[in-house]
Write an enzyme that holds these catalytic residues in place. Structure first.
Site, PDB file in Angstrom:
ATOM      1  N   TRP A 243     -24.878  43.418  -2.901  1.00 49.72           N
ATOM      2  CA  TRP A 243     -24.826  42.862  -1.297  1.00 49.72           C
ATOM      3  C   TRP A 243     -25.909  42.792  -0.371  1.00 49.72           C
ATOM      4  CZ3 TRP A 243     -25.363  46.821   1.650  1.00 49.72           C
ATOM      5  CH2 TRP A 243     -24.937  48.089   1.035  1.00 49.72           C
ATOM      6  N   ASN A 244     -26.848  44.038  -0.871  1.00 45.32           N
ATOM      7  CA  ASN A 244     -27.975  44.399   0.197  1.00 45.32           C
ATOM      8  C   ASN A 244     -28.877  43.284   0.095  1.00 45.32           C
ATOM      9  OD1 ASN A 244     -28.926  44.994  -2.363  1.00 45.32           O
ATOM     10  ND2 ASN A 244     -29.858  46.890  -1.745  1.00 45.32           N
TER      11      ASN A 244
ATOM     12  N   PRO B  30     -21.902  37.309  -8.046  1.00 43.71           N
ATOM     13  CA  PRO B  30     -22.675  37.837  -6.823  1.00 43.71           C
ATOM     14  C   PRO B  30     -21.542  39.089  -6.262  1.00 43.71           C
ATOM     15  CG  PRO B  30     -21.568  35.800  -6.315  1.00 43.71           C
ATOM     16  CD  PRO B  30     -21.347  35.949  -7.633  1.00 43.71           C
ATOM     17  N   ALA B  31     -22.115  39.754  -5.587  1.00 40.37           N
ATOM     18  CA  ALA B  31     -21.427  41.011  -4.841  1.00 40.37           C
ATOM     19  C   ALA B  31     -20.113  40.482  -4.231  1.00 40.37           C
ATOM     20  CB  ALA B  31     -22.188  41.633  -4.002  1.00 40.37           C
TER      21      ALA B  31
ATOM     22  N   GLY C   1     -27.629  46.946  -8.968  1.00 43.14           N
ATOM     23  CA  GLY C   1     -26.500  47.818  -8.539  1.00 43.14           C
ATOM     24  C   GLY C   1     -26.657  49.275  -8.592  1.00 43.14           C
ATOM     25  N   SER C   2     -25.617  49.852  -8.562  1.00 41.08           N
ATOM     26  CA  SER C   2     -25.691  51.410  -8.477  1.00 41.08           C
ATOM     27  C   SER C   2     -25.844  51.983 -10.033  1.00 41.08           C
ATOM     28  CB  SER C   2     -24.170  51.925  -8.012  1.00 41.08           C
ATOM     29  OG  SER C   2     -23.237  51.455  -8.693  1.00 41.08           O
TER      30      SER C   2
ATOM     31  N   GLU D  80     -31.582  46.994 -12.909  1.00 44.64           N
ATOM     32  CA  GLU D  80     -32.060  47.625 -11.814  1.00 44.64           C
ATOM     33  C   GLU D  80     -31.257  48.432 -10.881  1.00 44.64           C
ATOM     34  OE1 GLU D  80     -33.402  48.180  -8.213  1.00 44.64           O
ATOM     35  OE2 GLU D  80     -34.303  46.169  -8.060  1.00 44.64           O
ATOM     36  N   LEU D  81     -31.350  49.870 -11.149  1.00 40.99           N
ATOM     37  CA  LEU D  81     -30.323  50.693 -10.445  1.00 40.99           C
ATOM     38  C   LEU D  81     -30.756  51.502  -9.459  1.00 40.99           C
ATOM     39  CD1 LEU D  81     -29.053  51.860 -14.137  1.00 40.99           C
ATOM     40  CD2 LEU D  81     -28.365  49.826 -12.599  1.00 40.99           C
TER      41      LEU D  81
ATOM     42  N   CYS E 248     -32.585  49.769  -2.253  1.00 42.58           N
ATOM     43  CA  CYS E 248     -32.702  50.611  -3.344  1.00 42.58           C
ATOM     44  C   CYS E 248     -33.976  51.247  -3.359  1.00 42.58           C
ATOM     45  CB  CYS E 248     -32.323  50.029  -4.649  1.00 42.58           C
ATOM     46  SG  CYS E 248     -33.123  48.640  -4.975  1.00 42.58           S
TER      47      CYS E 248
ATOM     48  N   GLU F  62     -28.575  58.759  -3.460  1.00 38.81           N
ATOM     49  CA  GLU F  62     -28.918  57.703  -2.602  1.00 38.81           C
ATOM     50  C   GLU F  62     -28.032  57.826  -1.329  1.00 38.81           C
ATOM     51  OE1 GLU F  62     -30.342  53.417  -3.925  1.00 38.81           O
ATOM     52  OE2 GLU F  62     -28.596  54.139  -4.821  1.00 38.81           O
TER      53      GLU F  62
HETATM   54  P1  ADP Z   1     -22.307  49.238  -4.484  1.00 32.72           P
HETATM   55  O1  ADP Z   1     -21.452  50.431  -4.680  1.00 32.72           O
HETATM   56  O2  ADP Z   1     -23.237  49.261  -3.724  1.00 32.72           O
HETATM   57  O3  ADP Z   1     -21.304  48.063  -4.101  1.00 32.72           O
HETATM   58  P2  ADP Z   1     -22.123  48.481  -7.214  1.00 32.72           P
HETATM   59  O4  ADP Z   1     -22.871  48.797  -8.417  1.00 32.72           O
HETATM   60  O5  ADP Z   1     -20.547  48.830  -7.289  1.00 32.72           O
HETATM   61  O6  ADP Z   1     -22.919  48.913  -5.833  1.00 32.72           O
HETATM   62  O7  ADP Z   1     -22.010  46.738  -7.026  1.00 32.72           O
HETATM   63  C1  ADP Z   1     -23.050  45.999  -7.535  1.00 32.72           C
HETATM   64  C2  ADP Z   1     -22.517  44.902  -8.093  1.00 32.72           C
HETATM   65  O8  ADP Z   1     -21.759  45.259  -9.271  1.00 32.72           O
HETATM   66  C3  ADP Z   1     -21.512  44.070  -7.191  1.00 32.72           C
HETATM   67  O9  ADP Z   1     -21.680  42.531  -7.706  1.00 32.72           O
HETATM   68  C4  ADP Z   1     -20.270  44.379  -7.904  1.00 32.72           C
HETATM   69  O10 ADP Z   1     -19.307  43.704  -7.481  1.00 32.72           O
HETATM   70  C5  ADP Z   1     -20.348  44.880  -9.252  1.00 32.72           C
HETATM   71  N1  ADP Z   1     -19.595  45.477  -9.981  1.00 32.72           N
HETATM   72  C6  ADP Z   1     -18.940  46.822  -9.594  1.00 32.72           C
HETATM   73  N2  ADP Z   1     -17.999  47.434 -10.377  1.00 32.72           N
HETATM   74  C7  ADP Z   1     -18.115  46.653 -11.354  1.00 32.72           C
HETATM   75  C8  ADP Z   1     -17.558  46.449 -12.937  1.00 32.72           C
HETATM   76  N3  ADP Z   1     -16.756  47.364 -13.240  1.00 32.72           N
HETATM   77  N4  ADP Z   1     -17.896  45.621 -13.463  1.00 32.72           N
HETATM   78  C9  ADP Z   1     -18.629  44.600 -13.216  1.00 32.72           C
HETATM   79  N5  ADP Z   1     -19.470  44.496 -11.875  1.00 32.72           N
HETATM   80  C10 ADP Z   1     -19.201  45.453 -11.260  1.00 32.72           C
END
Ligand code: ADP
Length: 474
Positions: free
Chosen positions: A148-149, A173-174, A225-226, A247-248, A281, A378
């Protein structure tokens, strides 16, 4: 729904049953709704992307290039509406949103050009009776999951090289920021992307993630994402042996050497730290300032910090974005109280901003030690964690002890020293007297638990290809 001149297919102005609300982080009010798709709907989106793969991958590169260039132009033509939409769903100041839309257009333009340069290779043959040819074939249907960032540029960074290579894409997308992605997908249709080549799916992350990772028709999963979610997706992809691009998380160090231009270093440090309220990130998490210049750096840095104005991103005076949601605020509070409990000094901020909502004050902590959360995880918030050093080797050891290895920054004047120090850091990207790493022509990505593969640059399109080796008997 309609947003200015943008038609955002796949979203609704009013809530239908089962729809998820997209809330403006500045006001908390919903700006639109998207459907929560079932696993079945996601599977049928994969089916459509799969059905369109043969046609799209068979188009000549010039045709794909033309469509992606047109998409880049459409993004530029709708830049103002897209920037307002981005600010409404994500919160960042309009100036930052405009820059991000420019970057998204840049990715489509760059990869429209790369599409035409997907050249193969003829290997010098060891035998007179054979020729060895290598071509780059599109890897197949791509599953893309974005954060989402950066709701526009992270999407463009995946779609542009994937489509340029001849892949089709199912994009998730987020959940906080799907509207920018839906708007760009609609512009893609207008640019001439064939039906099915790009599917955007919305709804529960875990449900969609399980389908995308488990379906054998998806050949490549590209995720930003994370680290925790990346690790989970990595495991889920094992069953179908998918290629992954990850890309974590990062934990970027910002190192200031004694000969640095302190004025420039401190100004850049504040810009890098507080962009998007620290929700990037690559933003610096740890500042190591040489003892000889610490006082001068701090003084200049605080001038920049004191200039930051929290507020609604649509107000041109606002320079500090709200955090994305309350959970993000709570995480920042936890990091700050942990640091203070372990002996850090609070020099600025340290609390929710008086304007309320999702804002946290620009915060400066000093005397930060290695066991504090801010030094290990982070923070993803507007918190600058400062410490001084005398021994550069200790700083390097501390940077390299991290599980993360995404980005870092180093400031000084002795070029040889800067280069050798940058080379010794286990990081995918190092800004040397510079902070703006994210450019479409450069390979973006990290090492260690910050990810796999690179996005952007010439290697960026190869990530979406499989080399095929052809041995021709003559
Ligand atoms: P944040 O905690 O910063 O939102 P995330 O890694 O959870 O970071 O989110 C990045 C992306 O990963 C978002 O699109 C989120 O919806 C998605 N996401 C989170 N959990 C899952 C999952 N179990 N399976 C697939 N996508 C996921």
């Amino acid at each position: 729904m309609q947003w200015g001149k943008l038609n955002i297919a796949g979203s609704n102005k009013d809530q239908k049953q089962g729809d998820a609300a997209i809330n403006d982080p500045a006001t908390g009010a919903p700006i639109g709704y998207v459907p929560a798709m079932s696993a079945e709907t996601v599977r049928s989106a994969i089916g459509m992307a799969h059905d369109s793969l043969a046609g799209w991958s068979a188009t000549v590169p010039q045709e794909r290039s033309r469509i992606l260039r047109r998409l880049s132009q459409l993004i530029a033509e709708h830049a103002e509406d897209l920037a307002h939409l981005l600010t409404a769903e994500q919160g960042k100041p309009l100036a930052e949103a405009r820059a991000e839309i420019g970057s998204a257009a840049g990715y489509f333009e760059f990869f429209s050009e790369e599409a035409r340069r997907l050249n193969g290779e003829i290997i010098a043959s060891p035998r007179a009776d054979s020729r060895l040819l290598v071509t780059h074939k599109p890897i197949g249907v791509v599953g893309a999951i974005t954060p989402w960032n950066f709701p526009a540029s992270m999407v463009a960074r995946k779609l542009a090289p994937a489509l340029a290579a001849g892949c089709t894409v199912v994009l998730k997308p987020a959940p906080q920021t799907p509207l920018s992605a839906l708007a760009m997908a609609e512009l893609g249709r207008q640019a001439g992307l064939p039906e099915g080549a790009l599917q955007v799916v919305t709804g529960d992350a875990a449900t969609i993630g399980a389908v995308l990772t488990g379906d054998p028709r998806i050949s490549f999963l590209s995720f930003t994402g994370s680290t925790a979610t990346g690790r989970l997706l990595y495991q889920q992809c094992a069953g179908t042996i998918k290629k992954l691009g990850l890309e974590l998380g990062g934990h970027a160090p910002f190192i200031v050497l004694p000969d640095a231009d302190i004025e420039k270093a401190a100004t850049a440090a504040a810009a890098a730290k507080f962009r998007n309220s620290g929700q990037t990130c690559v933003c610096p998490n740890r500042f190591f300032i040489h003892e000889a210049v610490y006082a001068a750096f701090l003084q200049r840095f605080l001038v920049e910090v004191d200039r930051l104005v929290p507020g609604d991103g649509r107000d041109p005076k606002s320079t500090l974005a709200p955090l994305i949601d309350q959970a993000a605020l709570v995480k920042v509070e936890r990091h700050v109280s942990d640091a203070l409990g372990k002996g850090a000094k609070l020099t600025r901020g340290g609390r929710r901003a008086p304007i309320g909502g999702n804002w946290y004050e620009a915060t400066v902590l000093e005397n930060v030690g290695p066991t504090m959360m801010v030094s290990c995880e982070e923070t993803f918030g507007p918190v600058a964690a400062l410490s001084s050093f005398t021994d550069l080797d200790q700083v390097k050891a501390s940077v390299n002890a991290s599980q993360y290895g995404l980005a870092g920054y180093i400031w000084g004047r002795d070029i040889a020293m800067l280069l050798k120090t940058a080379e010794s850091l286990e990081l995918g990207m190092v800004g040397i007297n510079a902070i703006h790493l994210g450019m479409e022509m450069a390979p973006i990505g990290g090492v260690k638990q910050s990810g796999l593969g690179r996005e952007g640059g010439h290697v960026g399109i190869l990530e979406y290809c499989e080399p095929q080796y052809l041995l021709l008997g003559v």
